[in-house]
Design an enzyme around this catalytic site. Structure first.
Site, PDB file in Angstrom:
ATOM      1  N   LYS A   1      -3.538   3.565  -2.245  1.00 42.10           N
ATOM      2  CA  LYS A   1      -4.651   3.961  -2.486  1.00 42.10           C
ATOM      3  C   LYS A   1      -4.569   5.521  -1.486  1.00 42.10           C
ATOM      4  CE  LYS A   1      -7.538   0.727  -1.633  1.00 42.10           C
ATOM      5  NZ  LYS A   1      -8.591   0.028  -1.403  1.00 42.10           N
TER       6      LYS A   1
ATOM      7  N   ASP B   1       0.557  -1.194   0.208  1.00 40.06           N
ATOM      8  CA  ASP B   1      -0.027  -0.187  -0.235  1.00 40.06           C
ATOM      9  C   ASP B   1       0.827   1.238   0.000  1.00 40.06           C
ATOM     10  OD1 ASP B   1      -2.801  -0.921  -0.188  1.00 40.06           O
ATOM     11  OD2 ASP B   1      -3.061  -0.859   1.940  1.00 40.06           O
TER      12      ASP B   1
END
Length: 454
Positions: A266, A244
């Site tokens: 994200k 991530d």
């Protein structure tokens, strides 16, 4: 300067040390374990050098001809002119030369060494700080298992039967890697029975297509060293790493060079992968027989959508585990000296998402209930809705004077906090230029500052 750490075969190679004192003796002791044939030349030789049976000692002045046929030369005298002469002579003959305490005249430099049997590591700062190299040498040496030499000898012995009995290169590499990790975890070499068992298991894997596995690993909040030991060990075993945005990228240096790394980060307003795509990717890589690590900032099960990924993997019959990490809901406030509970002020704390898809204003539907709570409210992913959160809480009856803070935990371990109350926290955060990701803390404990921000 561009020093590259080549490992050169010295066994049986001719080397020359010019100098017979303490520094020369130190260089000799560093080189001796590598099997070079050493000649030592100096007008005076210390007794421990002269009596060393593996050295060819010549107690006389240096002659230019002494360098002929040598693979490397070390000038370790206290005569700067002689050292400079030896350096020029060797460089003219393309012989690697080291001049003690004069890096400009060196063709190679000595690293700070860690050697345990076949394990050898060299650490260098290119002369900038020998103390720094020594510091990391000490840390590395302390991290080695007590039986490192036995472990490596055992793994070497294991390689040949693995090579003979396992033709599939990928399975072979996986068996050797698993064996090495097992030995390092246990701090001992494999027994003969364990070797045979691993060979039999590997043979079965070749006949039957292997299904991989997925580990959902929380990287923790903040700097790279916030990850748990279990999480770090799992990361080091990864064949595929899917990671991530909210992690310290120094963690990536812990995976092997052969590990496939896939970024699926994200952030609010900037989505690179949809969650369904990430789920499919995890299933796909596991079905390739890979050991997959899904690395997430914080904890996978605290607004990390880890449960959704686990459900998708279990539906696909993929073995999956979860390794928790420290959550920003606790770590970020703590970094600013704000506890989420405190006797007499807050006997509970509540972690709430600050952004809900599908609602008209993106806010929790039960905000009135939240306003009535006496514990600490911690909103994650809510910085974009800070004004709406504050307004709705006040409208629902929470005092505008209630302490509030917006805290950002950085990947270098530092913390930035903006403090105020529900009436003014929006303006203060705006003036401070607070950016996502940040945690919103509301309640009496937000008025505490138990220590300076880290």
């Amino acid at each position: 300067m561009g020093y590259f750490p080549f490992f050169v075969e010295l066994e049986g190679k001719e080397g020359l040390i010019v100098g017979g004192g303490r520094i020369a003796a130190h260089k000799i002791e560093k080189i001796k374990p590598f099997g070079a044939k050493l000649t030592v030349v100096a007008p005076y030789l210390a007794e421990d050098i002269k009596t060393d049976p593996i050295l060819d000692c010549k107690e006389r002045p240096f002659l230019d001809a002494d360098v002929d046929g040598k693979c490397f030369v070390i000038a370790a005298t206290d005569d700067e002119k002689l050292n400079a002469h030896i350096s020029a002579l060797c460089q003219g003959k393309n012989i690697l030369v080291n001049v003690v305490d004069d890096q400009e005249k060196c063709g190679f430099i000595f690293p700070s060494l860690v050697k345990e049997g076949k394990f050898c590591a060299g650490i260098s700062t290119e002369g900038a700080s020998p103390m720094t190299a020594a510091y990391f040498r000490s840390r590395l040496a302390a991290a080695l298992p007590e039986k490192t030499e036995e472990i490596l000898d055992g793994l070497l012995a294991f390689r040949e039967p693995v090579k003979q009995e396992i033709p599939d290169g990928r399975v072979r590499a996986a068996v050797l890697k698993e064996a090495a990790l097992f030995c390092l975890d246990k701090g001992r070499p494999l027994t003969k029975e364990e070797m045979q068992e691993r060979l039999r298991a590997a043979a079965g894997k070749q006949e039957k297509k292997k299904t991989g596995s997925v580990a959902l690993v929380g990287a923790g909040c903040g700097a790279y060293d916030a990850i748990t030991v279990k999480g770090l060990n799992t990361l080091r075993r990864a064949e595929v790493l899917i990671y991530d945005d909210l992690i310290d990228e120094r963690l990536l240096s812990n995976v092997s060079e052969s590990c496939e790394q896939i970024y699926v980060g994200k952030r609010s307003g900037r989505h690179s992968f949809r969650q369904e795509e990430i789920n499919d990717l995890l299933v796909q890589k596991a079905r390739e027989g890979k050991r997959v690590v899904r690395l997430k900032g914080g904890d996978p099960f605290v607004f990390g959508r880890g449960s959704e990924e686990m459900i998708a993997l279990r539906k696909a019959k993929i073995p999956v585990t979860e390794i928790s990490g420290t959550t920003s809901a606790i770590v970020a406030p703590a970094g600013a000296g704000i506890p989420v509970t405190h006797r007499g002020l807050a006997r509970s704390f509540h972690v709430i998402t600050g952004h809900i898809a599908g609602t008209e204003d993106g806010l929790p539907e039960d905000i009135e209930n939240l306003a009535a709570l006496h514990g600490t409210l911690v909103f994650l992913m809510g910085i974009g809705n800070l004004a709406a959160i504050a307004d709705k809480l006040i409208a629902a009856g929470k005092s505008g004077g209630t302490p509030a803070a917006v805290v950002r935990q950085n990947t270098d371990g530092s913390t930035q906090a903006v403090r105020g109350n529900l009436h003014n926290i929006v303006q203060k955060a705006k003036e401070a230029g607070t950016e996502t990701p940040a945690v919103i803390v509301i309640g009496e404990t937000a008025g505490l500052q138990l220590f300076d921000e880290q």
